[in-house]
Motif scaffolding. Structure first.
Motif, PDB file in Angstrom:
ATOM      1  N   LYS A  46       0.803  -1.109  -0.128  1.00  0.00           N
ATOM      2  CA  LYS A  46      -0.093   0.001   0.023  1.00  0.00           C
ATOM      3  C   LYS A  46       0.793   1.309  -0.013  1.00  0.00           C
ATOM      4  N   GLY A  47       2.054   1.307   0.852  1.00  0.00           N
ATOM      5  CA  GLY A  47       2.747   2.419   0.705  1.00  0.00           C
ATOM      6  C   GLY A  47       3.503   2.688  -0.509  1.00  0.00           C
ATOM      7  N   ILE A  48       3.943   1.513  -1.360  1.00  0.00           N
ATOM      8  CA  ILE A  48       4.505   1.767  -2.360  1.00  0.00           C
ATOM      9  C   ILE A  48       3.568   2.336  -3.647  1.00  0.00           C
ATOM     10  N   ILE A  49       2.415   1.686  -3.447  1.00  0.00           N
ATOM     11  CA  ILE A  49       1.438   2.121  -4.547  1.00  0.00           C
ATOM     12  C   ILE A  49       1.075   3.600  -4.273  1.00  0.00           C
ATOM     13  N   ALA A  50       0.614   3.939  -3.126  1.00  0.00           N
ATOM     14  CA  ALA A  50       0.112   5.351  -2.731  1.00  0.00           C
ATOM     15  C   ALA A  50       1.186   6.190  -2.927  1.00  0.00           C
ATOM     16  N   THR A  51       2.402   5.964  -2.813  1.00  0.00           N
ATOM     17  CA  THR A  51       3.544   6.982  -3.138  1.00  0.00           C
ATOM     18  C   THR A  51       3.675   7.068  -4.626  1.00  0.00           C
ATOM     19  N   LYS A  52       3.784   6.010  -5.385  1.00  0.00           N
ATOM     20  CA  LYS A  52       4.083   6.148  -6.776  1.00  0.00           C
ATOM     21  C   LYS A  52       2.804   6.729  -7.514  1.00  0.00           C
ATOM     22  N   ILE A  53       1.697   6.420  -7.160  1.00  0.00           N
ATOM     23  CA  ILE A  53       0.480   6.937  -7.856  1.00  0.00           C
ATOM     24  C   ILE A  53       0.510   8.563  -7.457  1.00  0.00           C
ATOM     25  N   CYS A  54       0.671   8.828  -6.219  1.00  0.00           N
ATOM     26  CA  CYS A  54       0.565  10.336  -5.916  1.00  0.00           C
ATOM     27  C   CYS A  54       1.705  11.099  -6.689  1.00  0.00           C
ATOM     28  N   THR A  55       2.630  10.616  -6.506  1.00  0.00           N
ATOM     29  CA  THR A  55       3.990  11.390  -7.664  1.00  0.00           C
ATOM     30  C   THR A  55       3.582  11.515  -8.948  1.00  0.00           C
ATOM     31  N   HIS A  56       3.081  10.259  -9.177  1.00  0.00           N
ATOM     32  CA  HIS A  56       2.493  10.432 -10.809  1.00  0.00           C
ATOM     33  C   HIS A  56       1.853  11.826 -11.102  1.00  0.00           C
ATOM     34  N   ILE A  81       3.750  -3.107 -11.439  1.00  0.00           N
ATOM     35  CA  ILE A  81       3.603  -4.168 -11.635  1.00  0.00           C
ATOM     36  C   ILE A  81       3.002  -4.559 -10.183  1.00  0.00           C
ATOM     37  N   ILE A  82       2.029  -5.499 -10.031  1.00  0.00           N
ATOM     38  CA  ILE A  82       1.464  -5.887  -8.731  1.00  0.00           C
ATOM     39  C   ILE A  82       1.459  -7.377  -8.778  1.00  0.00           C
ATOM     40  N   ILE A  83       2.268  -8.042  -7.801  1.00  0.00           N
ATOM     41  CA  ILE A  83       2.252  -9.369  -7.883  1.00  0.00           C
ATOM     42  C   ILE A  83       1.902 -10.005  -6.300  1.00  0.00           C
ATOM     43  N   GLY A  84       1.003 -11.100  -6.712  1.00  0.00           N
ATOM     44  CA  GLY A  84       0.288 -11.488  -5.288  1.00  0.00           C
ATOM     45  C   GLY A  84      -0.567 -12.646  -5.652  1.00  0.00           C
ATOM     46  N   PRO A  85      -1.196 -13.408  -4.831  1.00  0.00           N
ATOM     47  CA  PRO A  85      -2.081 -14.539  -4.877  1.00  0.00           C
ATOM     48  C   PRO A  85      -3.317 -13.973  -5.079  1.00  0.00           C
ATOM     49  N   THR A  86      -4.280 -14.807  -5.437  1.00  0.00           N
ATOM     50  CA  THR A  86      -5.656 -14.359  -5.767  1.00  0.00           C
ATOM     51  C   THR A  86      -6.317 -14.123  -4.357  1.00  0.00           C
ATOM     52  N   GLY A  87      -7.094 -13.176  -4.403  1.00  0.00           N
ATOM     53  CA  GLY A  87      -7.791 -12.652  -3.132  1.00  0.00           C
ATOM     54  C   GLY A  87      -7.455 -11.750  -2.058  1.00  0.00           C
ATOM     55  N   PRO A 278       8.732   0.672 -13.937  1.00  0.00           N
ATOM     56  CA  PRO A 278       9.871   0.882 -13.076  1.00  0.00           C
ATOM     57  C   PRO A 278       9.418   0.521 -11.397  1.00  0.00           C
ATOM     58  N   VAL A 279       8.114   0.154 -11.179  1.00  0.00           N
ATOM     59  CA  VAL A 279       7.634  -0.099  -9.787  1.00  0.00           C
ATOM     60  C   VAL A 279       6.960  -1.254  -9.669  1.00  0.00           C
ATOM     61  N   ILE A 280       7.436  -2.126  -8.765  1.00  0.00           N
ATOM     62  CA  ILE A 280       6.983  -3.441  -8.399  1.00  0.00           C
ATOM     63  C   ILE A 280       6.397  -3.514  -6.882  1.00  0.00           C
ATOM     64  N   ALA A 281       5.194  -4.012  -6.876  1.00  0.00           N
ATOM     65  CA  ALA A 281       4.607  -4.053  -5.379  1.00  0.00           C
ATOM     66  C   ALA A 281       4.181  -5.437  -5.339  1.00  0.00           C
ATOM     67  N   VAL A 282       4.646  -5.807  -4.126  1.00  0.00           N
ATOM     68  CA  VAL A 282       4.174  -7.430  -3.881  1.00  0.00           C
ATOM     69  C   VAL A 282       3.240  -7.276  -2.749  1.00  0.00           C
ATOM     70  N   PHE A 283       2.222  -8.278  -2.917  1.00  0.00           N
ATOM     71  CA  PHE A 283       1.133  -8.492  -2.123  1.00  0.00           C
ATOM     72  C   PHE A 283       1.395  -9.772  -1.357  1.00  0.00           C
ATOM     73  N   ASP A 284       1.342  -9.789   0.148  1.00  0.00           N
ATOM     74  CA  ASP A 284       1.602 -10.970   0.795  1.00  0.00           C
ATOM     75  C   ASP A 284       0.178 -11.774   0.972  1.00  0.00           C
ATOM     76  N   PRO A 285       0.224 -13.181   0.995  1.00  0.00           N
ATOM     77  CA  PRO A 285      -0.958 -14.030   1.337  1.00  0.00           C
ATOM     78  C   PRO A 285      -1.595 -13.568   2.675  1.00  0.00           C
ATOM     79  N   LEU A 286      -2.822 -13.967   2.716  1.00  0.00           N
ATOM     80  CA  LEU A 286      -3.468 -13.412   3.962  1.00  0.00           C
ATOM     81  C   LEU A 286      -3.435 -14.296   4.896  1.00  0.00           C
ATOM     82  N   THR A 287      -3.166 -13.752   6.200  1.00  0.00           N
ATOM     83  CA  THR A 287      -3.020 -14.547   7.373  1.00  0.00           C
ATOM     84  C   THR A 287      -4.422 -14.805   7.980  1.00  0.00           C
TER      85      THR A 287
END
Length: 539
Positions: A46-56, A81-87, A278-287
């Motif tokens: 969330k921090g990466i995506i929010a920062t780079k979209i605001c900067t854009h 690019i967002i990488i992460g499992p489904t859901g 230029p930006v890659i954000a990785v989502f973690d599996p949910l606990t």
């Protein structure tokens, strides 16, 4: 058709009327805080995506506010690019951001497209969709967000003989869109005409085109198999710290966090395509705990939609914490993230949704017992509907829901997020009443309550100005007004005018005779004006 050659530079007049960027001043932390309201976990992503979209958008605004001599300076976009499992909330994150920013949002599935000129969807249709999402507003569409899901499905395995039009071909077709090109906007009718009368339409002039220079592109996927590529690279590099971590069985490593552009090239993407992101954000599996927090979040649409389903039959639904924890435990076993939550809720509650409307039952408290054995719980309810057990279960659930809202507000305070109004115990009750009666996100309920509060303060100012005094409504009086207008579904000004009309002469008299200018309007002014006036005259 993508057009070759130097892209045409279009002059954009950044004025308040024409472009949302004129007043754009959102900071990354503000956008991240907004995402926190709805999205559980994923702090780093969330921090990466929010920062780079605001900067854009700030960068686009800066460039457009400068003199036109700088128009040709390269504008490198923060495509993501967002990488992460489904859901885990990849799509939801982008929808929330587009809603917050008020920009058009177009979503597509990468598997539906093929290289231009072959059978399959044309990637330029993504830009046309964005134009339609902007309701034909070209200026608005130029600053939209295009989101392409399942991007990992167009990675080429490298062993294909002949043109790979649905994988590598799509990557090549996207390249120009990702930087800057002109896309001709066609209506569906025009598309049919081009097919039926190609010669007649070939040289038509005056077409609408949309420049992609400031359109932000975000792609996402689960990237099955990428983890093995990363793991192999890391082991080749003999990273000591990694070996130490792997030795600890309880430590589960998300290897995707170590992804590099080279890993994506090895996965099957063209080097030039990867370079456009230029930006890659990785989502973690949910606990399991995060799945519980998703359910317990009073802004959660999954739970709210289920409540609305029952509301249409006049049945009020409420959940205990233990019920949510049991659902989260089951969802974790399915391994499909938050999507499993909706499926489990439906499976558990459909028997009640089908049966209870035929009985005089208007409340349902969802407990751990119900979640574990819904059919048995329903049979027990129907065989003894008068039992106090069902009322007690509902009360337990209602108290749990109220506590969750209180915790939500306290959390905002600890994170130094300013609330739109001070929450007194009375206002917490009013907030909960709005939340329950309208079945809306707590953020919406809070905004509705704060809107009424602002109206009371506006009336306070209007009343003061009209009578040339300083009237101050006490907190108790404000809370009373808010409660009454909600109960009566009446406007603040109408309610206050009727209630305080006879007091205006008294204030005017006291001002002239005592030279007093400040008066406190208490709750008594609305409940018992004779007593209020008596106390006022004594003071």
């Amino acid at each position: 058709m993508l057009k070759a050659g130097k892209p045409k530079v279009e002059r954009i007049n950044l004025t308040q009327k024409q472009n949302f960027l004129f007043n754009f001043d959102l900071k990354p932390v503000e956008l991240e805080n907004y995402l926190d309201e709805y999205l559980i976990g994923q702090k780093e992503a969330k921090g990466i995506i929010a920062t780079k979209i605001c900067t854009h958008f700030h960068k686009a605004k800066n460039l457009l506010l400068k003199s036109h001599r700088l128009d040709n300076v390269g504008f490198i976009k923060n495509n993501i690019i967002i990488i992460g499992p489904t859901g885990v909330g990849k799509t939801y994150t982008l929808k929330l951001i587009a809603h917050k920013l008020g920009v058009p949002f177009a979503k597509g599935d990468a598997t539906k497209y093929s290289e231009t000129g072959y059978v399959g969807g044309d990637v330029e249709d993504l830009i046309r969709d964005l134009y339609y999402e902007a309701d034909g507003d070209l200026e608005k569409a130029r600053f939209g967000i295009v989101y392409l899901d399942e991007i990992d499905k167009i990675a080429s395995p490298g062993d294909i003989i002949g043109p790979d039009v649905s994988r590598t071909g799509v990557q090549r077709a996207l390249l120009k869109l990702l930087e800057e090109t002109q896309v001709e906007i066609r209506t569906p009718q025009e598309g049919l005409q081009m097919l039926e009368f190609p010669e007649e339409n070939r040289n038509k002039k005056g077409k609408t085109t949309l420049n992609t220079k400031y359109i932000l592109f975000v792609v996402s996927g689960a990237f099955q198999g990428l983890e093995e590529i990363i793991k192999k690279r890391l082991k080749k590099q003999s990273l000591g710290f990694l070996s130490e971590i792997e030795k600890k069985e309880e430590q589960k490593i998300n290897y995707l966090k170590f992804v590099t552009p080279e890993d994506l090239v090895n996965y099957g993407f063209e080097r030039e395509f990867v370079g456009r992101f230029p930006v890659i954000a990785v989502f973690d599996p949910l606990t399991e705990e995060e799945l519980f927090e998703i359910l317990a979040n009073p802004n959660n649409v999954i739970v709210l939609n289920k409540k609305r389903d029952f509301k249409v039959y006049g049945i009020d639904l409420a959940f205990t914490d233990s019920a949510f924890r049991e659902i989260a435990k089951e969802a974790l076993k399915e391994g499909t993230g938050a999507r499993a939550l909706a499926r489990i809720l439906e499976r558990i509650l459909i028997p009640f949704e089908r049966t209870l409307p035929s009985y005089q039952i208007n409340i349902l408290g969802v407990t751990e017992e119900l979640v574990k054995d819904p059919e048995g719980y329903l049979r027990a309810m129907l065989s003894n509907p008068e039992s106090q057990k069902w009322d007690e279960a509902y009360r337990e659930a209602i108290f749990a829901e109220r506590d969750r809202i209180h915790l939500y507000l306290e959390k905002k305070k600890t994170q130094n997020q300013k609330l739109p109004l001070e929450i007194t115990p009375k206002r917490l009750n009013l907030l909960f009443d709005i939340y329950k009666s309208e079945e809306v996100e707590v953020t919406h309920a809070l905004e509705e309550l704060s809107s009424i509060y602002r109206q009371v303060k506006a009336y306070e100012g209007s009343f003061s100005k009209r009578n040339q005094i300083q009237a101050i409504f006490t907190d108790e009086a404000i809370d009373y007004v808010m409660e009454e207008v909600l109960k009566r579904d009446q406007g603040v000004f109408t309610f206050c005018e009727r209630a305080l009309a006879r007091l205006e002469y008294t204030f005017s008299f006291l001002k002239e005779t005592t030279k007093r200018n400040r008066f406190y309007i208490t709750k008594m002014a609305f409940l018992d004006q004779d007593k209020f006036l008596e106390e006022l005259l004594k003071s």
